[in-house]
Motif scaffolding. Sequence first.
Motif: not given
Length: 188
Positions: A27-39, A52-60
């Motif tokens: 998946s593209s960076r944009e898709t990853v960001i979009e999907e993470v935000m949907k969560m 650059e990494r896409v980082v989610v600092p606190i993920f359950k």
Amino acid sequence: MMLLSAEVFARRAPEHTQDFAGIAFGSSRETVIEEVMKMGYQPYGQSGKEGERVVVPIFKFGELPVQVDFIFNSNEKFSSFEIRTGRVERSRMSKAFEAVEYMSDQFTLKYGKPNSNPRIDEESNLKEGVRNFYLEWLSVSTLDINTAVVQIEGRYFAVGTVTHRLLSNEKVKSAAPAKAKASNAPVF
């Protein structure tokens, strides 16, 4: 009937292993960001700078709060993820081992049985600043998968990594092909 269900499972298993939380490798960076935000998460690393990494600092991650790093190849395709816990001091090192066991159990549910028994335990002499591998999954043909405990400056944390081999070794897309000589013919 059993053969049919085994075949269906075999066909689904590779697809099931080719993602993180429903976000497909490649998946593209944009898709990853979009999907993470949907969560419901607000990721860092949205500028898209190379490397650059896409980082989610606190993920359950089930019962375990972790940091998730989505890693991209040179073509900006999602090629790897890394999950890690917070650091604990030596007196609480058992928490890092509980976390690596939990991660390993979750990886086993998704990727199947690991290739050996755990390599390290709390009594092991852990090397400083490197991944002290706990378990590895070598039977998933397109992925490198492992869990580990890392010691840095007397503090310990668990880490799990899954890397898509083909995507991580993908060559950089070449520049656009050279334009043909201009013609007097219309372009439409």
